[in-house]
Design an enzyme around this catalytic site. Structure first.
Site, short mmCIF file in Angstrom:
data_model
loop_
_atom_site.label_atom_id
_atom_site.label_comp_id
_atom_site.label_asym_id
_atom_site.label_seq_id
_atom_site.Cartn_x
_atom_site.Cartn_y
_atom_site.Cartn_z
N HIS A 163 0.84 -1.29 0.01
CA HIS A 163 -0.11 -0.25 0.02
C HIS A 163 0.67 1.09 0.09
O HIS A 163 0.58 2.07 -0.75
CB HIS A 163 -0.82 -0.02 1.30
CG HIS A 163 -1.70 0.98 1.35
ND1 HIS A 163 -3.24 1.01 1.12
CD2 HIS A 163 -1.52 2.48 1.80
CE1 HIS A 163 -3.68 2.12 1.33
NE2 HIS A 163 -2.75 3.09 1.63
N GLU A 164 1.90 1.25 0.88
CA GLU A 164 2.61 2.59 1.32
C GLU A 164 3.37 2.80 -0.31
O GLU A 164 3.68 3.77 -0.79
CB GLU A 164 3.40 2.39 2.21
CG GLU A 164 2.68 2.19 3.36
CD GLU A 164 1.57 3.35 3.93
OE1 GLU A 164 1.56 4.21 3.43
OE2 GLU A 164 0.37 2.75 4.15
#
Ligand SMILES: [Zn+2]
Length: 1035
Positions: free
Chosen positions: A473-474
């Site tokens: 996600h990051e």
């Protein structure tokens, strides 16, 4: 950001209440309109004075000020206002008054013998109607829409009311959003943190260009004590200037006697001092106890969404991008990290060292700036031209290998997928001991909660799945969010929906053994559940105030955003079209900002097949209105008719009942139902549509593999046919389709469209079900009902519901083993089944768990409980006095974070009242249990019967402390409210919750999560009223 501190699918979303504030921005009169109007009911009525403004008595009305200071489009707005020749005053009074000509002077029904008086009235009426028509004709089309003619950063010079700054002078700006006359180009930041007394000093040198003539510079600053300010225009000498501050909006301003002219360059230098923040945002202090029992301190940053202003004065909005050069001083035995690689270190005369980092090579939004001072160790690996490192506190270094491996693989994936390489020379992933969110995507310096980054070599694949998901996600954000940033927080989904979708998409490719598909499916179900509430909001929603910005971090921006991207990708012909459109979007807006329309336009431009529907047209129907459609299927002969309507669980104050969506409906039938080639598509763009299907077809399954964001009702016959088919052979549908049928029928039951008997008819097949998604979905839905019955103390029904669950799942529970298990999917299945079995005190589950706990304790750390079984084991242990104490001891010593959290959940699952009180207060205090864990503690305590009433009292008593630690509107507060109230189902509780929140006023009454809580209680109440008797007769 990943605000979710764990990857359970329990996520909150909330109601809207931005009308008052946004209207208030324009002009006080309009506020009265909002306050008086019943057209936009909100709970409870917000007093804008209390929320954002100083008391009216202290305000000054200043006419004509700032007229020379307007941007071009400000001037447009002003001139059109003048042209109209009427002000908001007239409009608002028309709305306000009950004697308005619209409402009172209805024409007489007939005029058989018109009297002179009637004639006069009729003529007068006609004149009024004509005048109003002309006025309406000349008014812009937006005037009477709900949002009005909103123009960001507009002032109406004739009526502008300037507030007073701290010094008593007028503050020259009245809006939350900053003016666009000045644009920052670069920042040189110097920071001197003192970790002994938890303070820091700083200097912010801001180079700016003047875009429009102006006499003021307005920027953000919060809790900073500005000690000196100088200003330099072009080549002139620097001079001291006075800084005005308006605290309610966290803004500062400098006024100039002469205009700064468009095209000029200038420099503002601000020296300041401040305390390190003691909450989890801004430049905050954090501490942990090392393995020798010594307290270690560090300082880290968390700026998203609105907290860079707590660390340095800045233009703290995502569209004010600039470059940053950062210098930080430290003690010699500490280290520092920032977005960029370190350029040099200098010895300062006071014995400290100063680290200087390279200037960022890209323009960047302020919320992505980050720096850390502490004591960390790291491991690193090169990929392409980037050095990837994973940092942790020294004693946890051995838990960083997996994160590095996953990070490297994922970075390579995104470099290829996006066709744009990650732009910096280094990328650090840092585990911060005290961190509220799951992780934060600061460019080049991603910060994580320890549980989101660290896993041991022995960890189970399920624990690795959590870590890999957060990293994926990051890393996605480095492109979606950092390289291309949403223009304003209303389009937060462009950051978060994308990062969420890419997190699942990338893991399916890069780490397929993590079997992320089940989690993504469950997440989409939960997003549907939230979005079915009237208190939900459109994906792209207007926001202004800080709490409204905070509230955007919810399941609509994240999970619904990801779900509609999945639906779009699945509906496009060929694998690559979606990707091509995304690459075009990234390349076109690289280094700048975009909004939702920009994305759809990029995707529309690469469209290849003319018969395919227009992406912009289709997707706007999903982002511009809240909720999603219910598609109802009916068959007559060879005709299949699909009808759409808004799936809305409660119609209280409903405003969007006529919504239409552009739905790419997919379907399969009994002739061909599993393979991807079986899938057929029908675009439903109107209220209803028909297609042909041979009469011999026995059943249809709509929404193949649940890639669409809608719910389907098959009618009595359709449901029966599907239920019969599954009873004969579960494999006639994919596991996703089976899970989607289960989810949909429970949702329809909650909506009141199917009876609980129909739900049971479908579930008759479930004893033959062995796949993870359908089993976990069915168990989740049944346990929700079980919990509601428990909390209503319906003891006999609770017992019968338990029998019902055991009847359907008992044999599958018995088949589960207690040894190591390799497959993620099997682990997910086993953990849900055994946690349920142990919770229901069934069979030998509790005995097995107790025995495993005993061996674990006696082994003194050498035996490991399989990761997916730990929760079941700790929950059982926590129910006995002796083992609860043992578990608490273990909790304070264990360093392995995933396990530690499961112990905490175990401790919080106790039914002992004293222990519950202890654990809630310990979480609030933050020494034995970190405050970052309080939302988790609360949600766990609430699942038990004893705990949930305690929690409601606890929250009411400690509300002020809670909002001091977690901002109003933040995900943590959303989660706390939801946990505490979502199991209430009586009028008495509804009244209590209403009364408590309405008394809070600006301390949280206007939050969307409050609306959601009230709506959920009413729904529970309605469901109970309708189904208690059914259950009594039938279970
Ligand atoms: Zn995110």
């Amino acid at each position: 950001m990943d605000p979710f501190d764990n990857h359970s699918t329990e996520r909150a979303n909330l109601p809207r209440n931005m009308i008052e504030n946004s209207m208030f921005e324009e002009e006080p009169d309009v506020v009265d309109l909002a306050k008086d109007s019943s057209a936009f009911p909100t709970f409870p009525a917000l007093d804008p004075d209390e929320a954002v403004y100083e008391p009216r008595s202290s305000r000054l009305l200043v006419r004509g000020l700032g007229e020379n200071d307007l941007d071009e489009d400000e001037e447009d707005c002003e001139s059109s206002a003048r042209l109209l020749g009427m002000s908001f005053m007239n409009r608002s009074s028309a709305h306000r008054s009950n004697s308005s000509p619209y409402t009172r002077q209805a024409p007489p029904r007939s005029c058989p013998r018109p009297s002179a008086r009637t004639m006069v009235v009729c003529v007068l009426f006609l004149v009024i109607v004509c005048s109003m028509t002309m006025v309406l004709y000349f008014l812009p089309g937006c005037t009477f829409t709900r949002t009005g003619c909103r123009k960001p950063n507009k002032t109406s010079p004739m009526e502008t009311i300037f507030p007073l700054s701290t010094s008593g002078e007028l503050f020259p700006w009245v809006e939350y959003r900053l003016p666009h006359s000045i644009s920052p180009l670069s920042y040189d930041l110097t920071l001197n943190p003192n970790l002994n007394n938890m303070t820091f000093t700083g200097r912010s040198v801001i180079n700016m260009s003047v875009l429009h003539n102006t006499k003021r510079i307005v920027l953000h600053s919060a809790n900073l004590n500005i000690t000196k300010a100088t200003f330099k225009l072009g080549d002139e000498a620097a001079r001291d200037v006075t800084v005005l501050e308006y605290k309610p909006r966290q803004q500062i301003a400098v006024n100039f006697p002469e205009e700064l002219k468009a095209g000029q360059y200038c420099v503002l230098t601000l020296d300041y001092s401040a305390n390190l923040s003691h909450t989890y945002d801004g430049f905050y202090n954090s501490s942990y106890t090392d393995k020798d029992g010594k307290k270690r301190v560090l300082a880290a940053t968390q700026f998203e969404p609105l907290y860079a202003r707590k660390a340095f004065p800045c233009f703290d909005e995502p569209s004010f991008k600039a470059t940053f050069l950062i210098k930080i001083s430290r003690k010699p035995d500490y280290m520092t990290l920032s977005n960029m690689p370190k350029a040099k270190t200098t010895q300062l005369p006071n014995g400290l060292m100063e680290d200087e980092f390279e200037r960022t090579t890209f323009n960047m939004s302020t919320y992505l700036v980050a720096f850390i001072v502490g004591d960390f160790t790291s491991i690193s690996q090169n990929v392409s031209d980037t050095l990837v490192s994973v940092y942790s506190v020294p004693e946890k270094k051995e838990h960083t290998d997996y994160a590095l491996d996953a990070g490297v693989k994922l970075l390579e994936f995104y470099n290829n997928f996006c066709e744009i390489n990650y732009p910096f020379k280094k990328l650090d992933l840092v585990a911060i001991p005290d961190f509220l969110a799951g992780a934060m995507e600061n460019w080049g310096l991603i910060t994580f909660r320890e549980t989101s980054l660290l896993v041991g070599k022995q960890s189970s694949p399920l624990e690795k799945q959590v870590v890999a998901s957060v990293i994926a996600h990051e890393l996605a954000h480095q492109w979606f969010g950092n390289l291309v940033t949403m223009r304003w927080w209303n389009d937060l989904w462009l950051n978060e929906g994308f990062a969420t979708y890419m997190q699942y998409y990338s893991l399916q490719t890069v780490l397929p053994n993590l079997e992320i598909g089940n989690l993504f499916l469950a997440v989409r179900f939960r997003a549907l559940d939230k979005d079915a509430l009237n208190s939900s909001h459109a994906v792209s929603t207007e926001v202004n105030s800080p709490s409204q910005v905070e509230e955007m971090f919810d399941s609509v921006s994240y999970e619904k955003g990801a779900s509609i991207l999945l639906m779009l990708n699945a509906s496009l012909p060929g694998e690559h079209q979606f990707r091509k459109g995304i690459i075009q979007y990234l390349k076109q807006f690289s280094g700048s900002n975009a909004d939702t329309n920009d994305l759809w336009n990029s995707l529309t431009e690469v469209e290849v097949s003319p018969q395919h529907q227009n992406v912009s047209e289709m997707m706007r129907s999903w982002t511009s209105q809240k909720g999603f459609p219910l598609v109802t299927v009916s068959r007559q002969g060879d005709q299949v008719t699909l009808t759409q309507e808004h799936f809305l669980l409660t119609s209280d104050y409903a405003t969007h009942t006529s919504s239409l969506w552009n739905i790419p409906v997919t379907y399969v039938n009994d002739n061909c139902s599993v393979a991807p080639e079986c899938r057929q598509v029908f675009n439903l763009m109107t209220k209803s549509g028909t297609f042909k299907m041979a009469e011999s077809v026995k059943w249809l399954k709509i929404n193949y593999r649940n890639t669409g964001f809608y719910i389907v009702h098959y009618g009595d016959e359709g449901w029966t046919a599907l239920g019969d088919a599954l009873s004969e052979n579960v494999n006639v549908l994919t596991p996703e389709d089976r899970a989607s049928l289960i989810h949909n029928i429970f949702a329809l039951s909650r909506l009141g469209r199917v009876s609980f008997l129909q739900v049971n008819n479908l579930l008759n097949y479930i004893s033959n079900e062995t796949d993870t998604s359908p089993v976990t979905e069915a168990l989740l839905q049944l346990s929700n009902i079980y919990q509601l019955l428990c909390k209503r103390q319906e003891h006999s029904l609770v017992a019968r519901m338990k029998n019902y669950i055991m009847h359907h799942f008992g044999s599958l529970m018995e088949k589960q083993t207690w040894g190591e298990e390799e497959s993620v999917s099997n682990q997910e299945l086993r953990s849900v089944l055994l946690e349920t079995a142990c919770h229901l005190k069934e069979g030998n589950c509790a005995q097995q768990a107790k025995a495993l706990f005993k061996s674990y304790v006696e082994s003194n750390g050498t035996l490991r409980i399989p990761g997916d079984l730990q929760q079941a084991v700790f929950n059982v242990a926590a129910q006995s006095n002796e083992d609860w104490e043992t578990l608490r001891d273990l909790y304070s010593h264990v360093t392995f974070d995933a396990e530690k959290r499961k112990m905490l959940r175990g401790l919080a699952s106790t039914q002992d009242a004293w222990r519950i009180v202890w654990i809630l207060h310990a979480g609030l205090k933050g020494d034995v249990i970190q405050t970052q864990e309080l939302p988790l503690v609360i949600s766990t305590v609430c699942s038990g019967f004893t705990g949930y009433l305690f929690v409601w009292d606890f929250i009411q008593e400690n509300w002020d402390s809670l909002i001091e630690k977690f901002p109003v509107g933040s995900f943590a507060i959303q989660s706390i409210i939801k946990s505490a109230t979502s199991q209430f189902s009586t009028q008495a509780h509804l009244d209590q919750v209403t009364s408590f929140f309405s008394g809070l006023k600006e301390r949280g009454s206007q939050m969307r999560s409050v609306q959601e809580a009230l709506e959920t209680i009413r729904l529970n109440q309605r469901w109970m009223d309708k189904n208690l008797v059914v259950l009594q007769n039938w279970l």
